[in-house]
Design an enzyme around this catalytic site. Structure first.
Site, PDB file in Angstrom:
ATOM      1  N   ASP A  54     -58.020 132.580  50.672  1.00 35.90           N
ATOM      2  CA  ASP A  54     -58.025 132.268  49.239  1.00 35.90           C
ATOM      3  C   ASP A  54     -57.504 130.843  49.012  1.00 35.90           C
ATOM      4  OD1 ASP A  54     -55.366 132.741  49.787  1.00 35.90           O
ATOM      5  OD2 ASP A  54     -55.027 134.096  48.107  1.00 35.90           O
ATOM      6  N   GLU A 192     -46.305 133.540  57.726  1.00 31.45           N
ATOM      7  CA  GLU A 192     -46.396 132.188  57.144  1.00 31.45           C
ATOM      8  C   GLU A 192     -45.019 131.708  56.688  1.00 31.45           C
ATOM      9  OE1 GLU A 192     -49.475 131.524  54.206  1.00 31.45           O
ATOM     10  OE2 GLU A 192     -48.688 129.530  53.735  1.00 31.45           O
TER      11      GLU A 192
HETATM   12  O1  KIV Z   1     -55.711 131.515  52.413  1.00 34.37           O
HETATM   13  C1  KIV Z   1     -55.403 131.104  53.550  1.00 34.37           C
HETATM   14  O2  KIV Z   1     -55.880 130.075  54.021  1.00 34.37           O
HETATM   15  C2  KIV Z   1     -54.435 131.876  54.305  1.00 34.37           C
HETATM   16  C3  KIV Z   1     -53.906 131.265  55.559  1.00 34.37           C
HETATM   17  C4  KIV Z   1     -52.921 130.224  55.203  1.00 34.37           C
HETATM   18  C5  KIV Z   1     -53.346 132.262  56.468  1.00 34.37           C
HETATM   19  O3  KIV Z   1     -54.071 132.933  53.906  1.00 34.37           O
END
Ligand code: KIV
Length: 296
Positions: A54, A192
């Site tokens: 997202d 994260e």
């Molecule tokens: O939306 C995204 O790119 C993510 C990654 C940072 C894991 O969730």
């Protein structure tokens, strides 16, 4: 150890491959991609997983955060990425509001990722409090990935993008979150924005592969946003971002060169132009000469 080099024949990467790689201590690779060309290039480079994150909201659509991206936008870009991916595992990120409100709606939305966009796994943010929902989605035969630590969809609750799990109680909460996701049977857990030491503890504790972003080198794998990797962003990068290329400079230089060539009448050249067949050209010249003679 069977590390596959880019270009070599490759088997389809599945959720079983994730566990196998963890078991054999082989690093798992994942990049985001949001369209056909980038997904195809990531797939052809033998990266294990393509995540239609997202982060689409900021990286591609120019929003300030991930909160406003919709199901329709996520499905549209997941479909595009699907067309470019042959071997990698395709993961679709469930957007904010698509799974937090109602469990039945969450399962329906997860099924849309699979049915309408070809995702093989859906990712949801949150730990302990999402475990029951995750079980329901898995019961509907849809593999789920978890995401804990700095969860961008909780930006307003966290009061900004802050590293999580720095206090003892924060570490304990992260351990509970990881264990709950592990027990719920997720395919992998994104860690994260957490201290390296905590990511290492979680990775050692759970059976599920952990995929880090800003979580240090001890996770089972790593994911980055492709626009960060390619320097195709406009703000200062986070500490963990490693630039592997400079697409911004490449694109800016190419655009400038096109503009200069058109302004200087160097593009297109005669070689870059289509021409009439000889007979048509001769006939046209005759018509034009006659017209000119009539005007005299
Ligand atoms: O939306 C995204 O790119 C993510 C990654 C940072 C894991 O969730």
């Amino acid at each position: 150890m069977s590390l596959i080099a880019a270009g070599e024949p490759r088997q389809k990467f599945t959720i079983a491959s994730l566990r196998e790689k963890k078991f054999h201590h082989q690093p798992i690779t994942c990049l985001t991609a949001y369209d056909y060309p980038s997904a195809r290039l990531v797939d052809e480079a033998a990266v294990d997983m393509v995540l239609v994150g997202d982060s689409l909201a900021q990286a591609v659509l120019g929003h300030d955060n991930t909160l406003s991206v919709t199901m329709e936008e996520m499905l549209h870009h997941t479909r595009a990425a699907r067309r470019g991916v042959k071997h990698a595992l395709l993961v679709g990120d469930m957007p904010f509001g698509s799974y937090q409100v109602d469990a039945a709606e969450a399962v329906r939305n997860a099924a849309r990722f699979v049915k309408e966009a070809g995702a093989e796994v859906v990712k949801v943010e949150g730990g302990e409090k999402r475990a029951d929902l995750i079980r329901r989605i898995i019961d509907a035969e849809i593999p789920v990935a978890g995401h804990i630590g700095l969860t961008p969809q909780s930006v307003n609750v966290m009061g900004g993008y802050k590293v999580q799990g720095k206090s003892l109680s924060g570490v304990e909460q992260l351990m509970r979150d990881a264990t709950a996701l592990d027990r719920a049977g997720v395919a992998f857990i994104v860690l994260e924005g957490i201290p390296r030491e905590v990511a290492a503890l979680i990775t050692a504790e759970v059976q599920t592969p952990t995929i880090g972003i800003g979580a240090g080198p001890d996770c089972d794998g790593q994911v980055l946003v492709i626009h960060d990797v390619l320097n195709l962003t406009f703000g200062p990068p986070a500490k963990f971002v490693h630039r592997y290329g400079d697409m911004k400079a490449l694109i800016a230089n190419a655009i400038q060169a096109f503009r200069d060539d058109v302004a200087g009448r160097r593009y297109p050249t005669d070689e870059e132009s289509y021409h009439l067949p000889k007979e048509t050209r001769t006939a046209l010249e005759t018509v034009l000469e006659r017209k000119q003679a009539m005007r005299r």
